[in-house]
Design an enzyme around this catalytic site. Structure first.
Site, short mmCIF file in Angstrom:
data_model
loop_
_atom_site.label_atom_id
_atom_site.label_comp_id
_atom_site.label_asym_id
_atom_site.label_seq_id
_atom_site.Cartn_x
_atom_site.Cartn_y
_atom_site.Cartn_z
N ARG A 90 -24.11 78.07 11.76
CA ARG A 90 -24.11 78.12 10.29
C ARG A 90 -24.84 79.37 9.83
O ARG A 90 -25.53 80.05 10.60
CB ARG A 90 -24.78 76.88 9.71
CG ARG A 90 -26.23 76.74 10.11
CD ARG A 90 -27.00 75.78 9.22
NE ARG A 90 -28.31 75.47 9.77
CZ ARG A 90 -29.37 76.25 9.70
NH1 ARG A 90 -29.28 77.44 9.12
NH2 ARG A 90 -30.53 75.87 10.23
N GLY A 92 -27.84 81.12 7.30
CA GLY A 92 -29.21 80.73 7.00
C GLY A 92 -30.14 80.86 8.19
O GLY A 92 -29.76 81.32 9.26
N ILE A 94 -34.03 78.97 9.79
CA ILE A 94 -34.43 77.76 10.50
C ILE A 94 -34.71 76.62 9.54
O ILE A 94 -35.20 76.83 8.41
CB ILE A 94 -35.68 78.03 11.39
CG1 ILE A 94 -35.87 76.91 12.41
CG2 ILE A 94 -36.94 78.23 10.55
CD1 ILE A 94 -36.83 77.25 13.53
N THR A 95 -34.37 75.42 9.95
CA THR A 95 -34.69 74.25 9.16
C THR A 95 -34.98 73.07 10.09
O THR A 95 -34.75 73.14 11.30
CB THR A 95 -33.58 73.90 8.16
OG1 THR A 95 -34.08 72.99 7.18
CG2 THR A 95 -32.37 73.28 8.85
N GLY A 164 -27.13 75.21 4.26
CA GLY A 164 -26.61 76.23 5.18
C GLY A 164 -25.21 75.85 5.60
O GLY A 164 -24.97 74.70 5.99
N CYS A 193 -36.55 77.97 6.36
CA CYS A 193 -35.51 78.88 5.84
C CYS A 193 -35.95 80.34 5.89
O CYS A 193 -35.36 81.20 5.22
CB CYS A 193 -35.12 78.49 4.42
SG CYS A 193 -34.52 76.79 4.28
#
Length: 243
Positions: A90, A92, A94-95, A164, A193
């Site tokens: 995806r 974006g 990091i989450t 994302g 993020c």
């Protein structure tokens, strides 16, 4: 033409298994666009997309534009806190995903909605903003930062929802993560993020009570229908058409 989306509540799901499932549905929509004459007969009205709603076990995911340095722990510590880490496809940075967080994956043929990725992102934000408003929370957009925030432009700015996505041939996958009653301590191990100097929050923190996840899921589906002008119907019990 009525726009049909098949919605499926997965409950608690493994991240890799759900990612695999997403990719199957994503590829099915792409194949249908490439070869519409080869779509198999189905007794069900054909969907223009799918909506998966789930919670995941502790996991960190890093998007294509993310930096490894935004994960602030070693593999040993990652194992000790019971979390996994995956690099995924995806957009974006990091989450974190975990229990008490509503994760939603819209897998849509956007040509039936709008061919505009920015509008698609703003529409996902709009669903969450309206959902938060139903609980008395003023969700906002932060210029240049995808997602839904509180107190934008103030030192107390904090993120409630991360977004994302991936889009190919105007078919979308991945989606959003809304912190409901998430264990927020897991965010201290990342730069969420990739955004420095801003916090994260959850609906529980803001409301001082735990909202019912089932209730939030139903509200989300209702608002999603309004924003995307589509009907979210339960996936038929027969999975022959999907597989």
């Amino acid at each position: 033409m009525e726009k049909i989306i098949w919605a499926e509540e997965l409950g608690l799901s493994d991240y890799l298994e759900t990612w695999k499932y997403q990719k199957q549905l994503f590829q099915k929509l792409i194949d249908k666009k490439r070869n519409p004459s080869q779509v198999r007969f189905s007794p069900f009205k054909e969907p223009l997309g799918y909506l998966l709603l789930t919670e995941h076990l502790h996991v960190y995911t890093l998007g294509k534009s993310g930096k490894d340095s935004h994960l602030l722990l070693s593999p040993d510590l990652l194992k000790r806190i019971g979390a996994n880490f995956y690099r995924i496809d995806r957009g974006g940075d990091i989450t974190y995903h975990g229990l008490g967080q509503l994760v939603v994956y819209p897998i849509l043929d956007l040509e039936h909605f709008f061919i505009d990725i920015h509008k698609y992102l703003r529409s996902l934000e709009e669903v969450v903003i309206r959902l938060l408003a139903a609980y008395g929370l003023q969700g906002e957009r932060s210029p240049g930062e995808t997602g839904v925030w509180l107190d934008v432009g103030k030192p107390s700015a904090r993120k409630l929802c991360a977004i994302g996505i991936r889009v190919s041939r105007w078919v979308s996958m991945h989606g959003l993560a809304l912190n409901v009653n998430t264990d927020m301590s897991y965010f201290k191990y990342i730069i969420p993020c990739g955004i420095q100097g801003k916090g994260v929050s959850s609906m529980q923190w803001e409301l001082d009570y735990v909202p019912y996840m089932h209730e939030i899921i139903q509200k989300f589906k209702t608002i999603f229908q309004e924003v995307f002008q589509a009907s979210c119907l339960p996936k038929p019990s027969s999975d022959d058409f999907i597989k």
